[in-house]
Design a protein around this motif. Sequence first.
Motif, mmCIF file in Angstrom:
data_model
loop_
_atom_site.group_PDB
_atom_site.id
_atom_site.type_symbol
_atom_site.label_atom_id
_atom_site.label_comp_id
_atom_site.label_asym_id
_atom_site.label_seq_id
_atom_site.Cartn_x
_atom_site.Cartn_y
_atom_site.Cartn_z
ATOM 1 N N HIS A 105 29.280 47.608 21.544
ATOM 2 C CA HIS A 105 30.675 47.368 21.179
ATOM 3 C C HIS A 105 31.402 46.540 22.230
ATOM 4 O O HIS A 105 32.356 45.825 21.906
ATOM 5 N N VAL A 106 30.971 46.623 23.475
ATOM 6 C CA VAL A 106 31.655 45.882 24.551
ATOM 7 C C VAL A 106 30.786 44.745 25.095
ATOM 8 O O VAL A 106 31.025 44.242 26.190
ATOM 9 N N ARG A 107 29.792 44.339 24.306
ATOM 10 C CA ARG A 107 28.862 43.313 24.776
ATOM 11 C C ARG A 107 29.584 42.031 25.180
ATOM 12 O O ARG A 107 29.224 41.374 26.152
ATOM 13 N N ALA A 108 30.636 41.670 24.439
ATOM 14 C CA ALA A 108 31.363 40.432 24.734
ATOM 15 C C ALA A 108 32.654 40.674 25.505
ATOM 16 O O ALA A 108 33.465 39.758 25.673
ATOM 17 N N THR A 109 32.856 41.898 25.985
ATOM 18 C CA THR A 109 34.081 42.261 26.698
ATOM 19 C C THR A 109 33.835 42.247 28.200
ATOM 20 O O THR A 109 32.898 42.879 28.688
ATOM 21 N N THR A 110 34.674 41.551 28.919
ATOM 22 C CA THR A 110 34.576 41.523 30.384
ATOM 23 C C THR A 110 35.270 42.744 30.969
ATOM 24 O O THR A 110 36.375 43.091 30.556
ATOM 25 N N ALA A 111 34.610 43.392 31.918
ATOM 26 C CA ALA A 111 35.162 44.569 32.604
ATOM 27 C C ALA A 111 35.712 45.599 31.613
ATOM 28 O O ALA A 111 36.891 45.960 31.666
ATOM 29 N N PRO A 112 34.883 46.093 30.704
ATOM 30 C CA PRO A 112 35.357 47.064 29.719
ATOM 31 C C PRO A 112 35.741 48.398 30.352
ATOM 32 O O PRO A 112 35.241 48.760 31.426
ATOM 33 N N LEU A 113 36.622 49.108 29.656
ATOM 34 C CA LEU A 113 37.060 50.438 30.074
ATOM 35 C C LEU A 113 36.417 51.452 29.132
ATOM 36 O O LEU A 113 36.644 51.410 27.915
ATOM 37 N N ILE A 114 35.614 52.345 29.684
ATOM 38 C CA ILE A 114 34.809 53.265 28.880
ATOM 39 C C ILE A 114 35.003 54.689 29.391
ATOM 40 O O ILE A 114 35.043 54.928 30.600
ATOM 41 N N VAL A 115 35.107 55.636 28.455
ATOM 42 C CA VAL A 115 35.318 57.041 28.800
ATOM 43 C C VAL A 115 34.220 57.886 28.173
ATOM 44 O O VAL A 115 33.891 57.736 27.002
ATOM 45 N N ASP A 116 33.660 58.792 28.979
ATOM 46 C CA ASP A 116 32.675 59.775 28.527
ATOM 47 C C ASP A 116 33.335 61.143 28.570
ATOM 48 O O ASP A 116 33.693 61.636 29.640
ATOM 49 N N LEU A 117 33.503 61.758 27.403
ATOM 50 C CA LEU A 117 34.082 63.099 27.311
ATOM 51 C C LEU A 117 32.965 64.130 27.190
ATOM 52 O O LEU A 117 31.989 63.902 26.486
ATOM 53 N N CYS A 118 33.105 65.262 27.860
ATOM 54 C CA CYS A 118 32.055 66.284 27.946
ATOM 55 C C CYS A 118 30.838 65.691 28.647
ATOM 56 O O CYS A 118 29.737 65.633 28.111
ATOM 57 N N ALA A 119 31.030 65.274 29.884
ATOM 58 C CA ALA A 119 30.031 64.474 30.596
ATOM 59 C C ALA A 119 28.813 65.262 31.061
ATOM 60 O O ALA A 119 27.760 64.669 31.289
ATOM 61 N N GLY A 120 28.916 66.581 31.217
ATOM 62 C CA GLY A 120 27.778 67.347 31.691
ATOM 63 C C GLY A 120 27.300 66.844 33.047
ATOM 64 O O GLY A 120 28.069 66.693 33.988
ATOM 65 N N ALA A 121 26.009 66.531 33.131
ATOM 66 C CA ALA A 121 25.424 66.026 34.370
ATOM 67 C C ALA A 121 25.760 64.571 34.627
ATOM 68 O O ALA A 121 25.317 63.997 35.619
ATOM 69 N N GLY A 122 26.538 63.966 33.735
ATOM 70 C CA GLY A 122 26.960 62.577 33.907
ATOM 71 C C GLY A 122 26.045 61.570 33.247
ATOM 72 O O GLY A 122 26.171 60.360 33.488
ATOM 73 N N ALA A 123 25.149 62.027 32.388
ATOM 74 C CA ALA A 123 24.081 61.180 31.861
ATOM 75 C C ALA A 123 24.591 59.913 31.183
ATOM 76 O O ALA A 123 24.197 58.795 31.542
ATOM 77 N N ILE A 124 25.465 60.066 30.188
ATOM 78 C CA ILE A 124 25.902 58.905 29.416
ATOM 79 C C ILE A 124 26.733 57.965 30.276
ATOM 80 O O ILE A 124 26.521 56.743 30.275
#
Length: 285
Positions: A105-124
């Motif tokens: 989804h952000v392949r063509a986006t420069t410096a995208p802002l991404i959020v991982d909810l329920c991160a657990g060990a931080g995998a995603i």
Amino acid sequence: MTIGKLIDAAVGPIAHGMSATPHRDAEELYALAAGIGAADIDRDAEPDDTVAEEFQRLTKRRISGVPMAYLTGVAPFAGLELRVGAGVFVPRRDFSDPVEPALEHVRATTAPLIVDLCAGAGAIALAIAHRRPDAEVHAVEIAEQAYGFAELNAADRVAAGDTAIHLHRGDVTAPDVLAELNGRVDVVVTNPPFVPEQAQLPPEFAVHQPRIAIYAGPDGLDVIRGAVDTAARLLRPGGALVLEHGHLHGETMPALFAADTRFTGVTLHPDRFGYPLYLLALRAG
């Protein structure tokens, strides 16, 4: 008895303990007992007595449902090795599929802002930061022990050269979580707890892993509902929500989103075995 026969003899009992990968588990347990890599096992050699004893001890723990990653201390995920242990949900190495649509989804986006909810060990979050070093990645986790593992893994990835992620200890369903990012986020990706409280699961999940990361109310949607509200608040118009919901919600997810005008373009995606795995939805303008 050769090493190969010793390993093969453990496969059946491990499978009986409800492992989905008994052959792989048996080999990895022997490698752990011997202090070598699985690829270095000489199946035709005679096992050392001390190694054989340790292998049997580890095998008994695996049969009882102790997750493989708790025994090895690491969990492979999307090309990374993450530290895990009691108190954190184990990232499943064969289920990293939601990482790909988030990145696409952000392949063509420069410096995208991404959020991982329920991160657990931080995998995603860490897998995304590894693949997109220009991204600003935030990850939210509520459980103290899981957050501790996320901190360790985040530090490990920085030491390995990856861009640092921003970790937040908090409740993903809270109305003010990450409020400073409202309306700015390109992608929200989440693997929340989604199992109904009354569901029967193998001991690996029902006994050994933290309930807070697995169960979510009578219908399994308690956290999902709140996470969807948070995602709707955080996402910019056209931003994407990637929500892992598992095979239990192949029907409930379309029903939940059908009445939600905040999202459009809702599609369900199966895992490699054909079972429902995650949902992709776009924030309406």
